[in-house]
Motif scaffolding. Sequence first.
Motif, PDB file in Angstrom:
ATOM      1  N   GLN A 104     -10.476   4.826   8.731  1.00  0.00           N
ATOM      2  CA  GLN A 104      -9.826   4.003   9.745  1.00  0.00           C
ATOM      3  C   GLN A 104     -10.003   2.500   9.526  1.00  0.00           C
ATOM      4  N   SER A 105     -10.999   2.089   8.777  1.00  0.00           N
ATOM      5  CA  SER A 105     -11.226   0.662   8.531  1.00  0.00           C
ATOM      6  C   SER A 105     -10.694   0.192   7.181  1.00  0.00           C
ATOM      7  N   TYR A 106     -10.038   1.075   6.448  1.00  0.00           N
ATOM      8  CA  TYR A 106      -9.588   0.741   5.094  1.00  0.00           C
ATOM      9  C   TYR A 106      -8.673  -0.488   5.079  1.00  0.00           C
ATOM     10  N   MET A 107      -7.633  -0.500   5.891  1.00  0.00           N
ATOM     11  CA  MET A 107      -6.684  -1.617   5.857  1.00  0.00           C
ATOM     12  C   MET A 107      -7.344  -2.916   6.331  1.00  0.00           C
ATOM     13  N   GLU A 108      -8.223  -2.824   7.301  1.00  0.00           N
ATOM     14  CA  GLU A 108      -8.955  -4.008   7.753  1.00  0.00           C
ATOM     15  C   GLU A 108      -9.781  -4.582   6.600  1.00  0.00           C
ATOM     16  N   TYR A 109     -10.439  -3.704   5.843  1.00  0.00           N
ATOM     17  CA  TYR A 109     -11.225  -4.128   4.686  1.00  0.00           C
ATOM     18  C   TYR A 109     -10.333  -4.806   3.636  1.00  0.00           C
ATOM     19  N   THR A 141       0.837  -1.190   0.000  1.00  0.00           N
ATOM     20  CA  THR A 141       0.000   0.000   0.000  1.00  0.00           C
ATOM     21  C   THR A 141       0.871   1.239   0.000  1.00  0.00           C
ATOM     22  N   GLN A 158      -7.362  -6.222   3.985  1.00  0.00           N
ATOM     23  CA  GLN A 158      -6.845  -7.500   4.479  1.00  0.00           C
ATOM     24  C   GLN A 158      -7.915  -8.582   4.449  1.00  0.00           C
ATOM     25  N   SER A 159      -9.118  -8.234   4.841  1.00  0.00           N
ATOM     26  CA  SER A 159     -10.224  -9.195   4.830  1.00  0.00           C
ATOM     27  C   SER A 159     -10.546  -9.640   3.398  1.00  0.00           C
ATOM     28  N   ARG A 160     -10.611  -8.685   2.477  1.00  0.00           N
ATOM     29  CA  ARG A 160     -10.887  -9.006   1.063  1.00  0.00           C
ATOM     30  C   ARG A 160      -9.767  -9.851   0.466  1.00  0.00           C
ATOM     31  N   THR A 175      -3.346   0.054  -3.439  1.00  0.00           N
ATOM     32  CA  THR A 175      -2.836  -1.212  -2.908  1.00  0.00           C
ATOM     33  C   THR A 175      -2.835  -2.268  -3.991  1.00  0.00           C
TER      34      THR A 175
END
Length: 179
Positions: free
Chosen positions: A55-60, A45, A62-64, A145
């Motif tokens: 704030q939830s971008y990286m969590e999203y 990224t 990683q999950s995807r 990313t």
Amino acid sequence: SGGWRGGIIGHDLLELEAQGLIYTGDMSLLHHAVKNELNRIVLETRLDADDGFHQSYMEYIQSRALELFLPSSSSSSNGLSEKEEGEEQLTTTPQRKWMYWCVQTNFEWHLSSHNDKSHQHQHHHHPGTIRIDTHSKYCVTPGLTIGYAPYTNIENVPSYSHDVLIKELLKQNHNCGSS
């Protein structure tokens, strides 16, 4: 190449460590990451100190990435099978070999307002300015990313600058690494 997968970043960091120039972080984690970069999901990224996104971008992301890059049917819960000496390998093919995630809205912090000349010589009294940028025709660099499934060769992944990425992927009908 300057990226992590197939690039020089990990090896450069190991060289800096050998010279005693890295003073923080878990070096065993770095060694493990460099040794196993080919058989792991890798996400790269672009982000600078003045950039930001939700704030939830990286969590999203990683999950995807787990959904797209780990095989959907496997005897083990994570799509990997154990190999000798703790190494793991894929047991089936992932849905995608690679994927770009394109951010079209981001915010940037600037020391002073671009329009406010009165604060340019008094930066210590001005908290700075947050600017929100939205672009519908291209990917902005912050947050752009690229994700690679395990064992994906980066030479098989198209590479374009952020300003033509969307147009070129659509024109070339790449489908972002769909199998």
